[in-house]
Design a protein around this motif. Structure first.
Motif, PDB file in Angstrom:
ATOM      1  N   LEU A   1     -23.408 -27.289 -15.139  1.00 28.38           N
ATOM      2  CA  LEU A   1     -24.033 -26.067 -15.653  1.00 28.38           C
ATOM      3  C   LEU A   1     -23.006 -25.026 -16.092  1.00 28.38           C
ATOM      4  O   LEU A   1     -23.334 -24.127 -16.865  1.00 28.38           O
ATOM      5  CB  LEU A   1     -24.972 -25.472 -14.602  1.00 28.38           C
TER       6      LEU A   1
ATOM      7  N   GLN B   1     -24.889 -31.359  -5.543  1.00 31.29           N
ATOM      8  CA  GLN B   1     -25.077 -29.978  -5.991  1.00 31.29           C
ATOM      9  C   GLN B   1     -23.826 -29.452  -6.682  1.00 31.29           C
ATOM     10  O   GLN B   1     -23.917 -28.784  -7.718  1.00 31.29           O
ATOM     11  CB  GLN B   1     -25.449 -29.070  -4.813  1.00 31.29           C
TER      12      GLN B   1
ATOM     13  N   VAL C   1     -30.262 -25.617  -9.284  1.00 30.92           N
ATOM     14  CA  VAL C   1     -29.576 -26.820  -8.799  1.00 30.92           C
ATOM     15  C   VAL C   1     -30.284 -27.437  -7.599  1.00 30.92           C
ATOM     16  O   VAL C   1     -30.471 -28.659  -7.543  1.00 30.92           O
ATOM     17  CB  VAL C   1     -28.092 -26.515  -8.488  1.00 30.92           C
TER      18      VAL C   1
ATOM     19  N   PHE D   1     -23.681 -30.885 -10.164  1.00 31.30           N
ATOM     20  CA  PHE D   1     -24.627 -30.230 -11.062  1.00 31.30           C
ATOM     21  C   PHE D   1     -24.181 -28.813 -11.401  1.00 31.30           C
ATOM     22  O   PHE D   1     -24.298 -28.382 -12.545  1.00 31.30           O
ATOM     23  CB  PHE D   1     -26.031 -30.224 -10.461  1.00 31.30           C
ATOM     24  N   ARG D   2     -23.668 -28.075 -10.426  1.00 25.12           N
ATOM     25  CA  ARG D   2     -23.159 -26.721 -10.707  1.00 25.12           C
ATOM     26  C   ARG D   2     -22.018 -26.780 -11.720  1.00 25.12           C
ATOM     27  O   ARG D   2     -21.933 -25.954 -12.625  1.00 25.12           O
ATOM     28  CB  ARG D   2     -22.688 -26.040  -9.425  1.00 25.12           C
TER      29      ARG D   2
ATOM     30  N   ALA E   1     -27.836 -22.112 -12.681  1.00 24.69           N
ATOM     31  CA  ALA E   1     -27.281 -22.465 -11.372  1.00 24.69           C
ATOM     32  C   ALA E   1     -28.320 -22.336 -10.266  1.00 24.69           C
ATOM     33  O   ALA E   1     -28.321 -23.113  -9.308  1.00 24.69           O
ATOM     34  CB  ALA E   1     -26.060 -21.598 -11.070  1.00 24.69           C
TER      35      ALA E   1
END
Length: 159
Positions: free
Chosen positions: A53, A46, A14, A49-50, A11
């Protein structure tokens, strides 16, 4: 040649992914402006993407040169059920891959794919899928070098 290492992203990585994603997003928006936003909101990117993940079955590998992220690839394990015409299966899918424009054609993209393939094999996966847009000759070349061949062709046209 650029010295680089491949590692699993976290994380905390990111923010470093955002400028890389912007490079590939720009390429897509220029080629297909009717399909892609030129400048998606960084906070939303973001968050996406978080979420990746934190999703079970998703692994993001990054290529780093020193402490700088110069590429990443997002892999997911997908499981499908039997349908009338198709068999259910468990396979890997490469969602995103990007290498910084200053570091392309140095084996980084292929190394990211190979690391993803290795990780998938370790979980018993025997097949990897990916998609790329027809205008993207660099991706077509990279996928071929990685041993990925077209299996289904989508076509479109304006009405």
């Amino acid at each position: 040649m650029t010295a680089f290492a491949i590692r699993t992203l976290r994380a905390s990585d990111v923010a470093a992914m955002i400028p890389l994603n912007a490079q590939v997003q720009k390429l897509h928006a220029e080629a297909l402006p009717h399909r892609f936003h030129a400048n998606p909101d960084d906070a939303e990117v973001q968050a996406r993407f978080r979420n990746w993940l934190q999703t079970e079955g998703v692994t993001v590998f990054g290529a780093t040169a020193g402490d700088r992220l110069i590429g990443y690839a997002v892999f997911e394990i997908i499981e499908t059920q039997d349908k009338l015409f198709t068999k259910g299966e468990r396979f890997g899918f490469l969602h995103h891959i990007v290498v910084d424009t200053r570091h392309r054609r140095k084996g980084i993209g292929l190394s990211l794919i190979e690391r993803g393939k290795q990780s998938l094999r370790e979980t018993g996966i025997q097949r990897l899928e990916a998609s790329y847009w027809a205008f993207n000759g660099a991706s077509r070349h990279l996928m071929a070098r990685a041993g990925l061949c077209p299996s289904e062709i989508f076509v479109e046209g304006r009405l």
